[in-house]
Design a protein around this motif. Structure first.
Motif: not given
Length: 64
Positions: A11, A14-15, A18
């Motif tokens: 996560e 992923r952040l 992003e």
């Protein structure tokens, strides 16, 4: 099934991805000033829409 730690790392990655692809960075002080300006305008709009009877009650709640 992945462990909590493995899911957390995925996560976080992923952040990070992003954020890196979201565009150009902005100055934090400018961003917060823009947000505060929008919130202040919304608060003023809400206060203007209140009936005179509700304004003293709203002020009393704000002081609590």
């Amino acid at each position: 099934m992945a462990s909590f730690g493995e899911m957390s790392v995925r996560e976080l990655a992923r952040l990070w991805d992003e954020g890196m692809t979201s565009g150009r960075s902005v100055d934090a002080n400018q961003a917060f000033a823009r947000i505060k300006s929008k919130l202040d305008a919304k608060i003023a709009e809400t206060r203007a829409a209140m009936t005179p009877r509700l304004q003293p009650e709203a002020e009393a709640m704000k002081r609590k």
